[in-house]
Structure formats: C-alpha cells, structure tokens
Scaffold this active site. Structure first.
Site, PDB file in Angstrom:
ATOM      1  N   GLU A 104      -7.121  10.327  -5.924  1.00  0.00           N
ATOM      2  CA  GLU A 104      -5.883  10.908  -5.393  1.00  0.00           C
ATOM      3  C   GLU A 104      -5.070  11.530  -6.517  1.00  0.00           C
ATOM      4  O   GLU A 104      -4.327  10.826  -7.218  1.00  0.00           O
ATOM      5  CB  GLU A 104      -5.032   9.825  -4.717  1.00  0.00           C
ATOM      6  CG  GLU A 104      -5.716   9.124  -3.570  1.00  0.00           C
ATOM      7  CD  GLU A 104      -4.697   8.488  -2.609  1.00  0.00           C
ATOM      8  OE1 GLU A 104      -4.673   8.892  -1.453  1.00  0.00           O
ATOM      9  OE2 GLU A 104      -3.918   7.635  -3.059  1.00  0.00           O
ATOM     10  N   GLU A 111       1.493   5.028  -6.310  1.00  0.00           N
ATOM     11  CA  GLU A 111       2.875   4.585  -6.068  1.00  0.00           C
ATOM     12  C   GLU A 111       3.075   3.158  -6.571  1.00  0.00           C
ATOM     13  O   GLU A 111       4.135   2.817  -7.076  1.00  0.00           O
ATOM     14  CB  GLU A 111       3.206   4.703  -4.571  1.00  0.00           C
ATOM     15  CG  GLU A 111       3.371   6.166  -4.170  1.00  0.00           C
ATOM     16  CD  GLU A 111       3.042   6.478  -2.723  1.00  0.00           C
ATOM     17  OE1 GLU A 111       2.927   5.557  -1.901  1.00  0.00           O
ATOM     18  OE2 GLU A 111       2.900   7.679  -2.424  1.00  0.00           O
ATOM     19  N   ASN A 148      -3.240   5.547   5.442  1.00  0.00           N
ATOM     20  CA  ASN A 148      -2.373   4.714   4.599  1.00  0.00           C
ATOM     21  C   ASN A 148      -0.951   4.902   5.126  1.00  0.00           C
ATOM     22  O   ASN A 148      -0.326   5.923   4.858  1.00  0.00           O
ATOM     23  CB  ASN A 148      -2.498   5.179   3.137  1.00  0.00           C
ATOM     24  CG  ASN A 148      -1.536   4.443   2.219  1.00  0.00           C
ATOM     25  OD1 ASN A 148      -0.934   3.437   2.601  1.00  0.00           O
ATOM     26  ND2 ASN A 148      -1.382   4.949   0.997  1.00  0.00           N
ATOM     27  N   SER A 180      -2.366  14.930   0.579  1.00  0.00           N
ATOM     28  CA  SER A 180      -2.047  15.985   1.552  1.00  0.00           C
ATOM     29  C   SER A 180      -3.262  16.450   2.364  1.00  0.00           C
ATOM     30  O   SER A 180      -3.395  17.645   2.646  1.00  0.00           O
ATOM     31  CB  SER A 180      -1.352  17.167   0.875  1.00  0.00           C
ATOM     32  OG  SER A 180      -0.153  16.743   0.259  1.00  0.00           O
ATOM     33  N   GLY A 237       1.708  13.600  -0.902  1.00  0.00           N
ATOM     34  CA  GLY A 237       2.984  13.788  -0.217  1.00  0.00           C
ATOM     35  C   GLY A 237       3.689  15.091  -0.575  1.00  0.00           C
ATOM     36  O   GLY A 237       4.847  15.289  -0.235  1.00  0.00           O
ATOM     37  N   HIS A 285      -2.965   2.109  -5.930  1.00  0.00           N
ATOM     38  CA  HIS A 285      -2.365   3.368  -5.475  1.00  0.00           C
ATOM     39  C   HIS A 285      -1.353   3.826  -6.525  1.00  0.00           C
ATOM     40  O   HIS A 285      -0.665   3.009  -7.130  1.00  0.00           O
ATOM     41  CB  HIS A 285      -1.685   3.161  -4.115  1.00  0.00           C
ATOM     42  CG  HIS A 285      -1.293   4.459  -3.484  1.00  0.00           C
ATOM     43  ND1 HIS A 285      -0.184   5.166  -3.888  1.00  0.00           N
ATOM     44  CD2 HIS A 285      -1.869   5.200  -2.495  1.00  0.00           C
ATOM     45  CE1 HIS A 285      -0.103   6.279  -3.173  1.00  0.00           C
ATOM     46  NE2 HIS A 285      -1.116   6.328  -2.325  1.00  0.00           N
ATOM     47  N   LYS A 332       1.663   3.378   4.360  1.00  0.00           N
ATOM     48  CA  LYS A 332       2.723   3.111   3.370  1.00  0.00           C
ATOM     49  C   LYS A 332       3.827   2.267   4.011  1.00  0.00           C
ATOM     50  O   LYS A 332       3.541   1.437   4.862  1.00  0.00           O
ATOM     51  CB  LYS A 332       3.241   4.431   2.783  1.00  0.00           C
ATOM     52  CG  LYS A 332       2.100   5.305   2.266  1.00  0.00           C
ATOM     53  CD  LYS A 332       2.552   6.440   1.398  1.00  0.00           C
ATOM     54  CE  LYS A 332       1.334   7.236   0.945  1.00  0.00           C
ATOM     55  NZ  LYS A 332       1.662   8.326   0.041  1.00  0.00           N
TER      56      LYS A 332
HETATM   57  P1  PGA Z   1      -0.516  11.984   1.622  1.00  0.00           P
HETATM   58  O1  PGA Z   1      -0.723  10.570   0.923  1.00  0.00           O
HETATM   59  O2  PGA Z   1      -1.662  12.213   2.542  1.00  0.00           O
HETATM   60  O3  PGA Z   1       0.797  11.863   2.352  1.00  0.00           O
HETATM   61  O4  PGA Z   1      -0.460  13.009   0.527  1.00  0.00           O
HETATM   62  C1  PGA Z   1      -1.988  10.139   0.508  1.00  0.00           C
HETATM   63  C2  PGA Z   1      -1.886   8.780  -0.133  1.00  0.00           C
HETATM   64  O5  PGA Z   1      -0.913   8.545  -0.867  1.00  0.00           O
HETATM   65  O6  PGA Z   1      -2.746   7.906   0.074  1.00  0.00           O
END
Ligand code: PGA
Length: 251
Positions: free
Chosen positions: A169, A99, A9, A214, A175, A97, A11
């Site tokens: 998630e 976010e 992903n 992560s 993150g 997601h 982003k």
């Molecule tokens: P990350 O993000 O691996 O940077 O923690 C995962 C995601 O948001 O899909």
C-alpha cells in the site's frame, strides 16, 4: 496456488448498527452476484466482529481484525489479543498498516512480535508495507519496502511464511484518490515477490500480494489483471456495499 483475495478495511468507521447493515447488504449481494472462488474478507472494528460472526450463516465471507496485541493475555489495558480474535472466530488480522505505523508508532520490531503472535493463534496476518511519497520520488521505494519486510517477517520459517498475505500500500495512494498505475503496482509487486523468493524460494510464488490505495470499481479491473497483483485491500470503497461488491466482481 495463489489465492485471489478482496479484503475490505473499514478502519474506524460505522456504528455497530450501521456496520451490521452494511455487512448484510454485502452478504446478500455476494450471495446473489459472486460466483467465483475469490476469498472475500472484511476487516472490521473489534466491536463488530462477534456480532458479524453471528450474521455470517453459510456466507463465504471471512472476517478479520485491523490490529492485535503480541501477547495472548495479561495486564495490557485496552488491548485485544490474537487468541481472543481466534476465539470469535476470525481468520485474518491486518498488521503494519501505515496508519498504525504512523499514528501509533508501530515499529518493525513490534510488528515482528505481532506477526509471530497472530500466526501462533492460527490467524492469517495481512502484513502491510508501503512507502511514503518522498521515498517514491527519490526512487528508493523498492529498497524501503523490502527493508520493512526483511525486518518483520524474514525470521519466519518457510511454513509460517506461507501462511501470510502481503499487502503493498503506497502511502501516497491511501485515501487520496491517487491510485498507483497498474504498471507501478505490477512493478512493485514483482519486486516484492522477487525479494521474498531470495529467502523463501518457491513459497514466494504462492504468496498472495494485495494492492491497496484508492482501489475502486473503475480501476480495480486493470490493477487486478496484473500478473503479480493477487487482490486488493480496500478502504474507502469497502464502506459502500455496491462499490465493494463491484470490485469483487471485477476479479
Ligand atoms: P483506501 O485505503 O482504499 O481508502 O485508499 C486503503 C487502505 O488503507 O487499506
């Protein structure tokens, strides 16, 4: 049969030229080093998708978007429809997601419409769910996540449901460098599967449930060997070709 899926992903990262370079590196390493039938997906920004599709060649990598609208076309300035994505073509779309739920106020009801629209366009939604830290600390994470799923996907008939991929998630792990332990992930994935089974019976056994938060080369192996962890949705580590390919190789 459950598919093992490793999905990046990206982003809102990478200029077009940087994205194409990253993709070319990944494609070459996958070609040289990955000999299993793991499904590899790159969920890139919209503007990257058509040029990436032209770079694919015979690569087994699949492409996905990170969002879409719920209508096929119309007066929705700035939006991209699932039908447009399918016309590139891309195969996947990330929906729900955390976010997007948080920063763009995406509700369960809206995600229900997006899921329907994506499926009608022939895309595979990677439907995300996951709890914030305070919910986890209060011990209400299973309840929270199952409610998200119930609200946005439980209206689907079984044959549509079978086309979904779920991504768990935990928001506190995205993150942050703080990964759920393999046991925490397994516990949650098993709870999700059991909940899906209550509605969809055997079909729930065949759904891929990805872990995200992560995931990195040094923890991927342990997470991916859990019975109910069928792959990963990877943010930060998918922006480095070596890390991403090493995660794929740890399957
Ligand atoms: P990350 O993000 O691996 O940077 O923690 C995962 C995601 O948001 O899909």
């Amino acid at each position: 049969m459950r598919k093992t899926i490793i999905a990046g992903n990206w982003k809102m990262n990478k200029s077009l030229s940087d994205g194409l370079s990253l993709f070319s590196e990944i494609k070459e390493m996958v070609h040289d080093e990955v000999h299993t039938d793991v499904e590899i997906v790159i969920n890139a920004p919209f503007i990257h998708l058509a040029p990436l599709n032209r770079l694919l060649g015979s690569s087994k990598i699949r492409l996905g978007a990170q969002n879409c609208h719920y209508e096929s076309e119309g007066a929705y300035t700035g939006e991209i429809s699932p039908v447009m994505l399918a016309s590139i073509p891309v195969q996947y779309v990330v929906l729900g997601h955390s976010e997007r739920r948080e920063y763009f106020n995406e509700t369960d009801e809206l995600l229900k419409k997006k899921t329907d629209a994506a499926l009608s366009a022939g895309l595979t939604p990677i439907f995300c769910c996951g709890e914030p830290l305070e919910v986890r600390e209060a011990g209400k994470h299973v309840e929270y996540v199952t409610r998200q799923l119930e609200a946005s996907i439980f209206h689907l008939p079984a044959e549509k449901f079978s086309q979904l991929v779920i991504a768990y998630e935990p928001i506190w792990a995205i993150g942050t460098g703080k990964t759920a332990t393999a046991q925490q992930a397994q516990e949650m994935h098993a709870a999700i599967r059991e909940f899906l089974q209550s509605q969809y019976h055997d079909a729930a056994q065949n759904i891929s449930i990805l872990y995200g938060g992560s995931m990195k080369p040094d923890n991927a192996g342990e997470l991916l060997k859990m019975d109910d962890v069928d792959g990963g949705l990877i943010g930060g580590a998918s922006l480095k070709s070596r890390d991403f390919v090493n995660i794929i190789k740890s399957v």
